[in-house]
Each structure stands twice: as C-alpha cells, then as structure tokens.
Design an enzyme around this catalytic site. Structure first.
Site, PDB file in Angstrom:
ATOM      1  N   HIS A  81       0.838  -1.205   0.000  1.00 30.99           N
ATOM      2  CA  HIS A  81       0.000   0.000   0.000  1.00 30.99           C
ATOM      3  C   HIS A  81       0.869   1.249   0.000  1.00 30.99           C
ATOM      4  CE1 HIS A  81       1.070  -0.569   4.149  1.00 30.99           C
ATOM      5  NE2 HIS A  81       0.619   0.638   4.458  1.00 30.99           N
TER       6      HIS A  81
ATOM      7  N   LYS B  15      10.086  -8.612   5.033  1.00 27.84           N
ATOM      8  CA  LYS B  15      11.038  -9.279   5.939  1.00 27.84           C
ATOM      9  C   LYS B  15      11.789 -10.358   5.173  1.00 27.84           C
ATOM     10  CE  LYS B  15      12.276  -9.053  10.266  1.00 27.84           C
ATOM     11  NZ  LYS B  15      12.180  -7.871  11.137  1.00 27.84           N
TER      12      LYS B  15
HETATM   13  P1  NAD Z   1      20.782  -9.944  17.820  1.00 21.39           P
HETATM   14  O1  NAD Z   1      21.154 -11.106  16.970  1.00 21.39           O
HETATM   15  O2  NAD Z   1      21.651  -8.744  17.808  1.00 21.39           O
HETATM   16  O3  NAD Z   1      20.642 -10.387  19.354  1.00 21.39           O
HETATM   17  C1  NAD Z   1      19.813 -11.408  19.812  1.00 21.39           C
HETATM   18  C2  NAD Z   1      20.352 -11.887  21.149  1.00 21.39           C
HETATM   19  O4  NAD Z   1      19.410 -12.796  21.724  1.00 21.39           O
HETATM   20  C3  NAD Z   1      21.680 -12.630  21.036  1.00 21.39           C
HETATM   21  O5  NAD Z   1      22.591 -12.111  21.978  1.00 21.39           O
HETATM   22  C4  NAD Z   1      21.307 -14.083  21.324  1.00 21.39           C
HETATM   23  O6  NAD Z   1      22.375 -14.813  21.925  1.00 21.39           O
HETATM   24  C5  NAD Z   1      20.139 -13.900  22.273  1.00 21.39           C
HETATM   25  N1  NAD Z   1      19.262 -15.068  22.347  1.00 21.39           N
HETATM   26  C6  NAD Z   1      18.911 -15.947  21.376  1.00 21.39           C
HETATM   27  N2  NAD Z   1      18.071 -16.862  21.847  1.00 21.39           N
HETATM   28  C7  NAD Z   1      17.880 -16.575  23.152  1.00 21.39           C
HETATM   29  C8  NAD Z   1      17.112 -17.171  24.192  1.00 21.39           C
HETATM   30  N3  NAD Z   1      16.365 -18.254  23.979  1.00 21.39           N
HETATM   31  N4  NAD Z   1      17.145 -16.589  25.426  1.00 21.39           N
HETATM   32  C9  NAD Z   1      17.893 -15.496  25.671  1.00 21.39           C
HETATM   33  N5  NAD Z   1      18.639 -14.896  24.717  1.00 21.39           N
HETATM   34  C10 NAD Z   1      18.622 -15.427  23.476  1.00 21.39           C
HETATM   35  O7  NAD Z   1      19.282  -9.606  17.390  1.00 21.39           O
HETATM   36  P2  NAD Z   1      18.534  -8.204  17.514  1.00 21.39           P
HETATM   37  O8  NAD Z   1      18.757  -7.461  16.263  1.00 21.39           O
HETATM   38  O9  NAD Z   1      18.842  -7.594  18.821  1.00 21.39           O
HETATM   39  O10 NAD Z   1      17.009  -8.686  17.483  1.00 21.39           O
HETATM   40  C11 NAD Z   1      16.350  -9.160  18.652  1.00 21.39           C
HETATM   41  C12 NAD Z   1      14.840  -9.053  18.446  1.00 21.39           C
HETATM   42  O11 NAD Z   1      14.501  -7.687  18.160  1.00 21.39           O
HETATM   43  C13 NAD Z   1      14.285  -9.873  17.282  1.00 21.39           C
HETATM   44  O12 NAD Z   1      12.976 -10.297  17.612  1.00 21.39           O
HETATM   45  C14 NAD Z   1      14.213  -8.857  16.155  1.00 21.39           C
HETATM   46  O13 NAD Z   1      13.268  -9.207  15.165  1.00 21.39           O
HETATM   47  C15 NAD Z   1      13.775  -7.631  16.932  1.00 21.39           C
HETATM   48  N6  NAD Z   1      14.056  -6.356  16.258  1.00 21.39           N
HETATM   49  C16 NAD Z   1      15.316  -6.017  15.875  1.00 21.39           C
HETATM   50  C17 NAD Z   1      15.548  -4.783  15.258  1.00 21.39           C
HETATM   51  C18 NAD Z   1      16.927  -4.305  14.897  1.00 21.39           C
HETATM   52  O14 NAD Z   1      17.062  -3.127  14.513  1.00 21.39           O
HETATM   53  N7  NAD Z   1      17.951  -5.101  15.015  1.00 21.39           N
HETATM   54  C19 NAD Z   1      14.464  -3.930  15.001  1.00 21.39           C
HETATM   55  C20 NAD Z   1      13.189  -4.298  15.413  1.00 21.39           C
HETATM   56  C21 NAD Z   1      13.000  -5.515  16.051  1.00 21.39           C
END
Ligand code: NAD
Length: 466
Positions: A63, A104
């Site tokens: 959209h 995504k």
């Molecule tokens: P990342 O890879 O930088 O970090 C994720 C962390 O979570 C890692 O340190 C990993 O070891 C840890 N982890 C994995 N499984 C785990 C568990 N079962 N218990 C505890 N810790 C665990 O990822 P990120 O970019 O920080 O993304 C994290 C979340 O935020 C995701 O859901 C992602 O979709 C969301 N998100 C990220 C962004 C971004 O800008 N990076 C933006 C919006 C949303």
C-alpha cells in the site's frame, strides 16, 4: 503442534478488526501476505564442501512503497516466520507513520557456524537472488538488520546491489549500513533507543502507573532483559543510564539475577572474556535462562525472539510492564493471561519501531544525497550567537563562556536523528493510549486498530486496481 507465528499475528488482527470501519474484503486483503519468495542456493565453504542454503523474502503489503523490513539469520527461519514478521512490519510502520509497506527476509543459518568469508558469500548470493526477482531496490523493497545480522551484512548487500544496479539512488536499497557506506548516525542503537523512549513515555502517565501500583518515572525501576544483542543491549544501556536497576539478564547460554542490580558494562566485559554471561560474580547464575524471566521485577524486556512468553510460563511472569522489544515475544494466549493479571504490555508493533524509524531517516538521507544538519548547522549557531549578543547588549550583563558555548551548538546528524526518533515514539504512544482509553482496549489491540485504519485508508485511496 508447531508454533504458528503468522496465525498469532492474525489473531491480534482479528481482535482489532471490529474497531475498524472498513469493507470486510479490504480487511481480508490487508491481513494477507502479498508475495513471498523462497530460494535455495549453494555456497562453497572454506573447506571446499558445498552447502544448500534456504532463504526467504516476504512482502506483506504494497500500500506504500518500498516494502521495508530486516533480514534475519537464524536456524529457526522459515516461511511462516518471515511472513509473520513482514506483517508486523506493515502494522509497525503504520503505527509510527513511516511510509513503507511491510517486508522481511530470513536465511536459515546459524551465523556463528560460518567464517566471515562464508557469511559474505551467503549474503551476496542471497542479495543476488533477491535482485533477480525484484525483491530489493530503493523503490521496491529495502532490507535492514535483524536477528543475526548487522551493519557489516548491510554493507555487503549494498555493494552487491550497486554492482548490478549502479544507479544514483542505489544507496537507498538497504538501511543499517556502516556510516561510511551511506548509513546514518544513530541507526545501530535506534531500536533500543526507541524501546527506552517508549517505556519512558508509558511510565510518565501518573494514572497508568498508579493502576499498576508503580511510581511515575523510570528512576529505580527494576528491569530484566532477555537477549543481550543489539536491541537488548542498547535498551538495557539506556534504562541503566536513566536510573533503572538491571536486576536480570537472560541470554541463550544462561542467565543472571541480582535484586540489587548489576552493572551492564561489567557483565559485557565478563561475557567477552569468558564467552558466557553465566558465572558473572556480581549475580546469581542460572543454567536455564528462562527462569530469569519469572523473577521479580517491574519491567521485563524480551529482546530475543518470538514465542518466549507463552501459555507454559505466562502465569509465572511477575513483571508489571512487558516491554516487547523483540518481535512476537508474547503469544495471544499468554497476552490474555498477563492482561488478566492487570499488567501493561507495550506491544512490539509500536515499541521496537525505533529501528525502522531511523531506517526511514537513513533512506531519506540516501535519496536526498545530503547529511542531516549539513545545510543548517552553522546557520543555527550564527543565529544563536546573534540572539545571545542582543540579550547581552540589552541587559548589560555578559553571559558566561560556558553557558554560551552550550547554547551555541547547531544540531548535527545524531542530534536530529535522536530528536526525530524521540518525537515519533512519544507521539505514537499517546495516539495508541487515546485509542485504548476511548475503546477500553489493551495497548496491543489499540496499536492494531491504529495500524489497520491507516493501511485501510491508504489502500482505499491508491492500492486497489480498478
Ligand atoms: P541480535 O542477533 O543482535 O541479538 C539477539 C540476542 O538474543 C543474542 O545475543 C542471542 O544470543 C540472544 N538469544 C537468542 N536466543 C535466546 C534465548 N532463547 N534466550 C535469551 N537470549 C537469546 O538480534 P537483535 O537485532 O537484537 O534482534 C532481537 C529481536 O529484536 C528480534 O525479535 C528482532 O526481530 C527484533 N528487532 C530487531 C531490530 C533491529 O534493529 N535489530 C528492530 C526491530 C526488532
């Protein structure tokens, strides 16, 4: 039964739909994912063996263009997850008025199992496959970092895209790039910074805090963070700087808890030195980090993955505020359990929008080919100098050098990005709060109502082919 993420997103959608005045057929269209591409490709590992890699890119909505959303590297990546995350992007962008559709990407790998050169080959080949099918481009679909990816991967994506499409706007094909490759200052920390602004705003409403049995403001609030990656680390850092106590940390390899709080940077140093947060001397260690989510705290920040708070553990979660920094951390059934207990859930499709908001600023910078602040910074400073001189002349009193130096500071790119992000998170929170109050809803349903209304208007005006 295996976890169905997209079904959960649509359950949330269905709860909100009755509050939106739109044609049922249009609501059905908004819910569906417009296109999804699944590709498999071979990559040669450093030892000469060949491996088949699975990748996906979903464009949930068109959209508004381009579609926008991160690329995730995770062994859990699958089509359902990518589609669900793309749908969340549609609603998230609408909630914070970022003019993008939802997209995504996912690649089914554990990034820790590959060397840097193998990761580069995977990233470039995946990008090439997206280019072939038109699933990337500054006006079509613009990826960004997500779980398991960061600025380095975004740099490889840009380089691959530009080699094949050397257009003047090529830099806008991906966001979250290193600054020297057209990235923007403040993007790395943007999602965590947005989480902080959102929760600070939530905690500033005296009546809402009173209803939760909490005081107004962040000072002294006890925080547990799950996932100390990009989003979790920066969220925790800003909470700590604002006077919160980081009482719990849950990581993949184990967890920590200390009711008196622990120093985030010391934990990071321990992690770097020993390879795990477990064993940090300033807290009790937990082998099963999920236990940490259930410990006493005011704010729980799930910042790892989806489906972390579900029917199995929801009734043991004690936090009064669930700050959904990750995408989809709470299932709809868990949401109901937590809501019945009277806790406040600040939903993902609002709270982690800081990343896409600053990605939007980066994309604008790439298309306009000028750094924010470049045109007006000196002018701002000169104007302020003139104002101070006029005040000094009129009052007959001099202004101290220290004060005038503080006042005479034009905004640079980081200041502008930060203030744009702060404003976005505050304005959106109050919009959702208003919808929530007017309809007696929870904040998540209010966020879906807000998003669906905006997407419906956009489709009605321009998205339906006659
Ligand atoms: P990342 O890879 O930088 O970090 C994720 C962390 O979570 C890692 O340190 C990993 O070891 C840890 N982890 C994995 N499984 C785990 C568990 N079962 N218990 C505890 N810790 C665990 O990822 P990120 O970019 O920080 O993304 C994290 C979340 O935020 C995701 O859901 C992602 O979709 C969301 N998100 C990220 C962004 C971004 O800008 N990076 C933006 C919006 C949303």
């Amino acid at each position: 039964m295996s976890y169905r993420f997209f079904e959960d997103v649509n359950t949330n959608f269905d709860r909100a739909a009755p509050y939106v005045d739109a044609e049922p057929g249009l609501l059905e269209q908004i819910k569906r994912c417009n296109s999804v591409y699944h590709v498999t490709f071979p990559i040669k590992k450093d030892d000469g063996t060949i491996e088949t890699v699975h990748g996906w890119r979903a464009e949930h909505s068109h959209h508004k263009l381009p579609a926008k959303g991160g690329i995730r590297y995770s062994t859990l990546a699958n089509e359902d997850e990518v589609v669900a995350l793309a749908a969340l992007m549609t609603y998230k962008c609408a909630v914070v008025d970022v003019p993008f559709g939802g997209g995504k990407g996912g690649v089914k790998i554990d990034a820790n199992n590959y060397t840097e050169s193998e990761l580069e080959r995977i990233t470039r080949r995946y990008t090439f496959e997206l280019i072939k099918k038109g699933f990337i481009g500054p006006g079509e679909d613009v990826p960004a970092p997500d779980y398991g990816t960061g600025a380095r991967e975004m740099g490889w994506i840009l380089d691959t895209y530009r080699a094949i499409n050397p257009s003047i706007d090529a830099e806008g094909c991906v966001t979250g790039k290193p600054v020297e490759l057209g990235g923007i200052r403040g993007r790395t920390e943007a999602t965590g910074r947005g989480v902080f602004f959102g929760i600070r705003e939530a905690c500033s409403h005296a009546q809402d805090m009173k209803d939760l049995g909490l005081t107004t403001g962040l000072e002294g609030k006890r925080v547990i963070v799950q996932g100390l990656g990009n989003v979790g680390y920066y969220s925790a850092k800003y909470f700590q700087e604002a006077g919160c106590l980081i009482v719990g940390i849950a990581e993949a390899s184990g967890g920590l808890y200390n009711e008196k709080g622990m120093d985030l940077e010391n934990v990071m140093t321990h992690w770097k030195e020993t390879g795990a947060i477990k064993g940090y001397p300033g807290a009790e260690s937990f082998k099963d980090s999920r236990k940490v989510l259930e410990m006493d705290c005011d704010i729980l920040v799930p910042a790892a993955l989806e489906n972390q708070i579900n029917e199995e553990n929801a009734d043991r979660i004690k936090a009064k505020i669930i700050a959904e920094a990750a995408n989809g951390p709470t299932t709809p059934n868990a949401h109901n359990i937590i809501k019945q207990r009277g806790a406040l859930i600040v939903p993902d499709n609002y709270l982690n929008a800081g990343g896409v908001t600053v990605s939007y600023f980066e994309w604008l910078k790439n298309l306009s080919h000028v750094r924010f602040g470049r045109m007006d910074r000196r002018n701002e400073e000169n104007m302020m100098r003139k104002v101070l001189t006029a005040i000094e002349d009129a009052s007959g009193n001099g202004i101290s050098k220290k004060v005038s130096e503080e006042l005479v500071q034009g905004s640079d790119e980081k200041d502008i990005v930060d203030s744009g992000l702060e404003d976005t998170m505050i304005v959106a929170y109050n919009e959702l709060r208003e919808i929530r109050r007017a309809n007696n809803l929870d904040l998540r349903t209010a966020a879906y109502v807000s998003a669906i209304r905006k997407v419906a208007v956009a489709y009605d005006r321009q998205g339906i082919f006659p």
